[in-house]
Design a protein around this motif. Sequence first.
Motif, PDB file in Angstrom:
ATOM      1  N   PRO A  87     -10.771   0.183  -3.976  1.00 55.67           N
ATOM      2  CA  PRO A  87     -10.298   1.146  -4.977  1.00 55.67           C
ATOM      3  C   PRO A  87     -11.261   1.279  -6.164  1.00 55.67           C
ATOM      4  O   PRO A  87     -11.387   2.355  -6.737  1.00 55.67           O
ATOM      5  CB  PRO A  87      -8.949   0.573  -5.426  1.00 55.67           C
ATOM      6  CG  PRO A  87      -8.507  -0.277  -4.296  1.00 55.67           C
ATOM      7  CD  PRO A  87      -9.760  -0.837  -3.693  1.00 55.67           C
ATOM      8  N   PRO A 131      -5.001   1.291  -8.376  1.00 55.64           N
ATOM      9  CA  PRO A 131      -4.516   0.752  -7.111  1.00 55.64           C
ATOM     10  C   PRO A 131      -3.228  -0.054  -7.207  1.00 55.64           C
ATOM     11  O   PRO A 131      -2.584  -0.296  -6.202  1.00 55.64           O
ATOM     12  CB  PRO A 131      -5.667  -0.123  -6.629  1.00 55.64           C
ATOM     13  CG  PRO A 131      -6.379  -0.512  -7.876  1.00 55.64           C
ATOM     14  CD  PRO A 131      -6.222   0.643  -8.831  1.00 55.64           C
ATOM     15  N   VAL A 160       0.848  -1.185   0.000  1.00 56.44           N
ATOM     16  CA  VAL A 160       0.000   0.000   0.000  1.00 56.44           C
ATOM     17  C   VAL A 160       0.886   1.238   0.000  1.00 56.44           C
ATOM     18  O   VAL A 160       2.042   1.188   0.398  1.00 56.44           O
ATOM     19  CB  VAL A 160      -0.957   0.045   1.212  1.00 56.44           C
ATOM     20  CG1 VAL A 160      -1.903  -1.127   1.219  1.00 56.44           C
ATOM     21  CG2 VAL A 160      -0.193   0.121   2.507  1.00 56.44           C
ATOM     22  N   VAL A 191      -4.614   7.836  -7.463  1.00 60.22           N
ATOM     23  CA  VAL A 191      -5.960   7.392  -7.834  1.00 60.22           C
ATOM     24  C   VAL A 191      -6.079   7.314  -9.354  1.00 60.22           C
ATOM     25  O   VAL A 191      -6.664   6.368  -9.893  1.00 60.22           O
ATOM     26  CB  VAL A 191      -7.028   8.338  -7.230  1.00 60.22           C
ATOM     27  CG1 VAL A 191      -8.406   8.069  -7.822  1.00 60.22           C
ATOM     28  CG2 VAL A 191      -7.059   8.200  -5.718  1.00 60.22           C
ATOM     29  N   VAL A 231      -1.884  11.999  -4.010  1.00 57.40           N
ATOM     30  CA  VAL A 231      -3.064  11.136  -3.853  1.00 57.40           C
ATOM     31  C   VAL A 231      -3.885  11.160  -5.131  1.00 57.40           C
ATOM     32  O   VAL A 231      -4.286  10.112  -5.642  1.00 57.40           O
ATOM     33  CB  VAL A 231      -3.918  11.562  -2.643  1.00 57.40           C
ATOM     34  CG1 VAL A 231      -5.224  10.782  -2.599  1.00 57.40           C
ATOM     35  CG2 VAL A 231      -3.148  11.381  -1.351  1.00 57.40           C
ATOM     36  N   LEU A 246     -12.103  12.747  -2.756  1.00 55.01           N
ATOM     37  CA  LEU A 246     -12.284  11.468  -3.450  1.00 55.01           C
ATOM     38  C   LEU A 246     -13.779  11.184  -3.540  1.00 55.01           C
ATOM     39  O   LEU A 246     -14.479  11.187  -2.531  1.00 55.01           O
ATOM     40  CB  LEU A 246     -11.579  10.349  -2.697  1.00 55.01           C
ATOM     41  CG  LEU A 246     -10.086  10.551  -2.426  1.00 55.01           C
ATOM     42  CD1 LEU A 246      -9.546   9.415  -1.586  1.00 55.01           C
ATOM     43  CD2 LEU A 246      -9.324  10.676  -3.715  1.00 55.01           C
ATOM     44  N   ASP A 302      -4.361   5.302   3.263  1.00 53.23           N
ATOM     45  CA  ASP A 302      -3.670   4.186   2.620  1.00 53.23           C
ATOM     46  C   ASP A 302      -4.381   3.857   1.316  1.00 53.23           C
ATOM     47  O   ASP A 302      -5.606   3.714   1.285  1.00 53.23           O
ATOM     48  CB  ASP A 302      -3.675   2.932   3.512  1.00 53.23           C
ATOM     49  CG  ASP A 302      -2.695   3.023   4.655  1.00 53.23           C
ATOM     50  OD1 ASP A 302      -1.745   3.825   4.569  1.00 53.23           O
ATOM     51  OD2 ASP A 302      -2.867   2.283   5.640  1.00 53.23           O
ATOM     52  N   TRP A 303      -3.592   3.720   0.249  1.00 53.70           N
ATOM     53  CA  TRP A 303      -4.115   3.387  -1.072  1.00 53.70           C
ATOM     54  C   TRP A 303      -3.378   2.152  -1.563  1.00 53.70           C
ATOM     55  O   TRP A 303      -2.156   2.148  -1.642  1.00 53.70           O
ATOM     56  CB  TRP A 303      -3.879   4.560  -2.022  1.00 53.70           C
ATOM     57  CG  TRP A 303      -4.276   4.318  -3.439  1.00 53.70           C
ATOM     58  CD1 TRP A 303      -3.432   4.077  -4.475  1.00 53.70           C
ATOM     59  CD2 TRP A 303      -5.585   4.296  -3.991  1.00 53.70           C
ATOM     60  NE1 TRP A 303      -4.145   3.899  -5.627  1.00 53.70           N
ATOM     61  CE2 TRP A 303      -5.468   4.038  -5.368  1.00 53.70           C
ATOM     62  CE3 TRP A 303      -6.858   4.460  -3.443  1.00 53.70           C
ATOM     63  CZ2 TRP A 303      -6.576   3.946  -6.206  1.00 53.70           C
ATOM     64  CZ3 TRP A 303      -7.951   4.370  -4.287  1.00 53.70           C
ATOM     65  CH2 TRP A 303      -7.817   4.123  -5.645  1.00 53.70           C
ATOM     66  N   LEU A 328      -8.956   1.263  -0.008  1.00 56.05           N
ATOM     67  CA  LEU A 328      -8.663   2.642   0.361  1.00 56.05           C
ATOM     68  C   LEU A 328      -9.072   2.740   1.823  1.00 56.05           C
ATOM     69  O   LEU A 328     -10.216   2.417   2.167  1.00 56.05           O
ATOM     70  CB  LEU A 328      -9.478   3.632  -0.475  1.00 56.05           C
ATOM     71  CG  LEU A 328      -9.580   5.040   0.123  1.00 56.05           C
ATOM     72  CD1 LEU A 328      -8.252   5.781  -0.014  1.00 56.05           C
ATOM     73  CD2 LEU A 328     -10.697   5.825  -0.534  1.00 56.05           C
TER      74      LEU A 328
END
Length: 154
Positions: A73, A152, A26, A148, A144, A114, A54-55, A60
């Motif tokens: 995601p 992911p 991640v 995105v 971020v 988001l 955290d991605w 997510l």
Amino acid sequence: MRRTGYVVAVPRDEPAGPGALPPGPVRRFPFRFDPAFRLPLALLGVRPTTAWLDWGPDALVVRFGPWLLRTTPGNVTGAELSGPYRWWRAIGPHLSAADGGVTFGASVAGGVCLRFAEPVPGLAPGPWLRHPAVTVTVADPAAVRDAVARGPDL
């Protein structure tokens, strides 16, 4: 080029719990904290050690002190930079009266919003309060947004 997010590898056998890292690699993005708001946020349990996004390929996860927002995601439909903000609209956990989105804020400098295909819980436990979007004041909102946009997989 400054890099504020970092990759964390998590073994698959690590116990899962509220706020636990999703399995697999991640990318963690810490929140930006304005000095003037550190003490009031700490009284709510929000500190640099308890606030991050955290991605990764499986989830997510947004942790903001005792608040937790988690989704897949694939549920994230877009990311937009926003800000700067007025402190009374951005600092702490907030519910938007305009669209029902949630804000987790520790800085007025700016953040990233988001958007979700399916609304998710985050501000209150249980299924009754779901949010179509989350705005977070991470240290590097553009990173971020870019993560995105790439998807992911790291």
